[in-house]
Each structure stands twice: as structure tokens, then as C-alpha cells.
Scaffold this motif. Structure first.
Motif, PDB file in Angstrom:
ATOM      1  N   THR A   1       0.825  -1.213   0.000  1.00 15.05           N
ATOM      2  CA  THR A   1       0.000   0.000   0.000  1.00 15.05           C
ATOM      3  C   THR A   1       0.858   1.262   0.000  1.00 15.05           C
ATOM      4  O   THR A   1       0.552   2.216  -0.705  1.00 15.05           O
ATOM      5  N   VAL A   2       1.944   1.279   0.777  1.00 18.99           N
ATOM      6  CA  VAL A   2       2.794   2.471   0.777  1.00 18.99           C
ATOM      7  C   VAL A   2       3.522   2.601  -0.562  1.00 18.99           C
ATOM      8  O   VAL A   2       3.771   3.727  -1.023  1.00 18.99           O
ATOM      9  N   SER A   3       3.815   1.490  -1.230  1.00 23.94           N
ATOM     10  CA  SER A   3       4.400   1.560  -2.577  1.00 23.94           C
ATOM     11  C   SER A   3       3.396   2.141  -3.566  1.00 23.94           C
ATOM     12  O   SER A   3       3.751   2.974  -4.420  1.00 23.94           O
ATOM     13  N   TRP A   4       2.153   1.715  -3.456  1.00 23.08           N
ATOM     14  CA  TRP A   4       1.068   2.251  -4.282  1.00 23.08           C
ATOM     15  C   TRP A   4       0.925   3.752  -4.037  1.00 23.08           C
ATOM     16  O   TRP A   4       0.806   4.545  -4.968  1.00 23.08           O
ATOM     17  N   PHE A   5       0.957   4.145  -2.757  1.00 21.75           N
ATOM     18  CA  PHE A   5       0.838   5.556  -2.387  1.00 21.75           C
ATOM     19  C   PHE A   5       1.980   6.386  -2.980  1.00 21.75           C
ATOM     20  O   PHE A   5       1.750   7.440  -3.579  1.00 21.75           O
ATOM     21  N   CYS A   6       3.209   5.909  -2.837  1.00 17.08           N
ATOM     22  CA  CYS A   6       4.375   6.653  -3.345  1.00 17.08           C
ATOM     23  C   CYS A   6       4.349   6.750  -4.866  1.00 17.08           C
ATOM     24  O   CYS A   6       4.644   7.813  -5.433  1.00 17.08           O
ATOM     25  N   ALA A   7       3.988   5.646  -5.527  1.00 11.92           N
ATOM     26  CA  ALA A   7       3.891   5.681  -6.994  1.00 11.92           C
ATOM     27  C   ALA A   7       2.826   6.673  -7.434  1.00 11.92           C
ATOM     28  O   ALA A   7       3.026   7.430  -8.398  1.00 11.92           O
ATOM     29  N   SER A   8       1.715   6.719  -6.733  1.00 14.04           N
ATOM     30  CA  SER A   8       0.642   7.659  -7.078  1.00 14.04           C
ATOM     31  C   SER A   8       1.099   9.099  -6.904  1.00 14.04           C
ATOM     32  O   SER A   8       0.791   9.956  -7.738  1.00 14.04           O
ATOM     33  N   ILE A   9       1.832   9.370  -5.831  1.00 17.63           N
ATOM     34  CA  ILE A   9       2.317  10.735  -5.613  1.00 17.63           C
ATOM     35  C   ILE A   9       3.312  11.130  -6.704  1.00 17.63           C
ATOM     36  O   ILE A   9       3.270  12.243  -7.226  1.00 17.63           O
ATOM     37  N   LEU A  10       4.194  10.216  -7.058  1.00 22.04           N
ATOM     38  CA  LEU A  10       5.183  10.524  -8.090  1.00 22.04           C
ATOM     39  C   LEU A  10       4.548  10.700  -9.469  1.00 22.04           C
ATOM     40  O   LEU A  10       5.122  11.360 -10.329  1.00 22.04           O
ATOM     41  N   LEU A  11       3.361  10.144  -9.672  1.00 24.97           N
ATOM     42  CA  LEU A  11       2.675  10.241 -10.961  1.00 24.97           C
ATOM     43  C   LEU A  11       1.578  11.306 -10.997  1.00 24.97           C
ATOM     44  O   LEU A  11       0.805  11.358 -11.953  1.00 24.97           O
ATOM     45  N   HIS A  12       1.489  12.146  -9.961  1.00 24.65           N
ATOM     46  CA  HIS A  12       0.465  13.203  -9.935  1.00 24.65           C
ATOM     47  C   HIS A  12       0.492  14.069 -11.180  1.00 24.65           C
ATOM     48  O   HIS A  12      -0.551  14.447 -11.704  1.00 24.65           O
ATOM     49  N   ASP A  13       1.676  14.415 -11.648  1.00 26.13           N
ATOM     50  CA  ASP A  13       1.789  15.317 -12.799  1.00 26.13           C
ATOM     51  C   ASP A  13       1.507  14.608 -14.127  1.00 26.13           C
ATOM     52  O   ASP A  13       1.176  15.260 -15.117  1.00 26.13           O
ATOM     53  N   VAL A  14       1.637  13.293 -14.154  1.00 24.20           N
ATOM     54  CA  VAL A  14       1.471  12.544 -15.395  1.00 24.20           C
ATOM     55  C   VAL A  14       0.018  12.132 -15.609  1.00 24.20           C
ATOM     56  O   VAL A  14      -0.527  12.282 -16.701  1.00 24.20           O
ATOM     57  N   TYR A  15      -0.602  11.602 -14.548  1.00 21.81           N
ATOM     58  CA  TYR A  15      -1.980  11.120 -14.634  1.00 21.81           C
ATOM     59  C   TYR A  15      -2.847  11.866 -13.642  1.00 21.81           C
ATOM     60  O   TYR A  15      -2.523  11.939 -12.461  1.00 21.81           O
ATOM     61  N   GLU A  16      -3.962  12.387 -14.116  1.00 25.69           N
ATOM     62  CA  GLU A  16      -4.877  13.098 -13.224  1.00 25.69           C
ATOM     63  C   GLU A  16      -5.502  12.143 -12.204  1.00 25.69           C
ATOM     64  O   GLU A  16      -5.765  12.525 -11.064  1.00 25.69           O
ATOM     65  N   SER A  17      -5.706  10.904 -12.604  1.00 26.50           N
ATOM     66  CA  SER A  17      -6.318   9.927 -11.697  1.00 26.50           C
ATOM     67  C   SER A  17      -5.380   9.519 -10.562  1.00 26.50           C
ATOM     68  O   SER A  17      -5.821   8.897  -9.595  1.00 26.50           O
ATOM     69  N   ALA A  18      -4.096   9.860 -10.644  1.00 23.36           N
ATOM     70  CA  ALA A  18      -3.144   9.509  -9.583  1.00 23.36           C
ATOM     71  C   ALA A  18      -3.502  10.213  -8.279  1.00 23.36           C
ATOM     72  O   ALA A  18      -3.214   9.695  -7.200  1.00 23.36           O
ATOM     73  N   LEU A  19      -4.129  11.371  -8.364  1.00 24.46           N
ATOM     74  CA  LEU A  19      -4.579  12.070  -7.156  1.00 24.46           C
ATOM     75  C   LEU A  19      -5.594  11.218  -6.400  1.00 24.46           C
ATOM     76  O   LEU A  19      -5.482  11.033  -5.187  1.00 24.46           O
ATOM     77  N   TYR A  20      -6.565  10.675  -7.122  1.00 23.33           N
ATOM     78  CA  TYR A  20      -7.579   9.834  -6.489  1.00 23.33           C
ATOM     79  C   TYR A  20      -6.965   8.527  -5.990  1.00 23.33           C
ATOM     80  O   TYR A  20      -7.350   8.012  -4.945  1.00 23.33           O
ATOM     81  N   SER A  21      -6.005   8.026  -6.735  1.00 20.39           N
ATOM     82  CA  SER A  21      -5.320   6.804  -6.338  1.00 20.39           C
ATOM     83  C   SER A  21      -4.540   7.007  -5.040  1.00 20.39           C
ATOM     84  O   SER A  21      -4.558   6.146  -4.155  1.00 20.39           O
ATOM     85  N   SER A  22      -3.875   8.153  -4.907  1.00 22.19           N
ATOM     86  CA  SER A  22      -3.119   8.418  -3.679  1.00 22.19           C
ATOM     87  C   SER A  22      -4.058   8.618  -2.485  1.00 22.19           C
ATOM     88  O   SER A  22      -3.737   8.210  -1.368  1.00 22.19           O
TER      89      SER A  22
END
Length: 126
Positions: A76-97
Motif C-alpha cells: 500500500t505504501v508503494s502504491w501511495f508513493c507511486a501515485s504521488i510521483l505520478l500526480h503530474d502525469v496522470y490526473e487519476s493519480a490524485l484519487y489513487s493516492s
């Protein structure tokens, strides 16, 4: 030792809740005109603070957790970190984080309760 297991779970729960509040509140404040978009772009450092808190809380909390809970915390923390790092690339990463933060709250709460029960059992048997 930076954190005890219980303190790590407490830090994990509080920081994950604050992260969700931050992720929900910042766009609202920009949209309402209370903050300009430039400030919102410069607030990325807050995301990295949450990422560091999440990583350290999971590191210390997972040390004495059971195998499945430890794996769930790290995934889960890996998922969280990947989502934060991808905020600028994918808009859905915000919801994922945000979703990952909610899952971290649940997992840290489970770990906290398991440790509390374990310590109560040790006190009774001694």
C-alpha cells in the motif's frame, strides 16, 4: 529508535488522514480563488513530506507485524508513493493516492489494535 511500533502506527494514521484532507482541500482552495494556481504548483513539497512520513511509519510499524499485514503495508505504501510521483502525469493519480491513504489508515489501525491486544495478553500472563 525513531518510533516505537505504536507511535509509528499513530503517525501513519494521522499523516494519512492529513494527506487526504490536503488532497481534497487544496483543489477547492485554488478553485475558490483563495490560493492561486502558482502556489498550488509549489505545494508539491508537502506531498513529499507525506511520502516520507508514510515510508518511515510503515518501516517502523511493519517490523513486528504479521507477514500478511507487513506485506499489505508495504504494498500500500508503494502504491501511495507511486501515485504521488505520478500526480503530474496522470490526473487519476490524485484519487489513487487518496485511496491508498485511506487503506493505510485502515492497515495502521489494524496493526495498532493487534499490538495493543498482544501487550494486554503479555501483561495478563506475566
Amino acid at each position: 529508535m525513531l518510533f516505537s511500533d505504536r507511535k509509528a502506527d499513530t503517525v501513519g494514521i494521522v499523516s494519512s488522514i492529513l494527506c487526504v484532507v490536503h488532497c481534497m482541500l487544496l483543489p477547492v482552495l485554488v478553485f475558490a480563488g483563495m490560493l492561486n494556481e502558482e502556489w498550488g504548483a509549489h505545494a508539491e513539497w508537502v506531498d513529499y513530506i507525506f511520502m516520507g512520513l508514510a515510508l518511515s511509519a510503515v518501516y517502523y510499524a511493519a517490523r513486528n507485524a504479521g507477514l500478511y499485514l507487513r506485506m499489505a503495508l508495504w504494498l500500500t505504501v508503494s502504491w501511495f508513493c507511486a501515485s504521488i510521483l505520478l500526480h503530474d502525469v496522470y490526473e487519476s493519480a490524485l484519487y489513487s493516492s487518496m485511496a491508498a491513504s485511506v487503506v493505510l489508515v485502515v492497515l495502521h489501525t489494524i496493526n495498532f489494535k493487534q499490538h495493543r491486544l498482544l501487550h494486554r495478553t503479555k501483561e495478563v500472563t506475566v
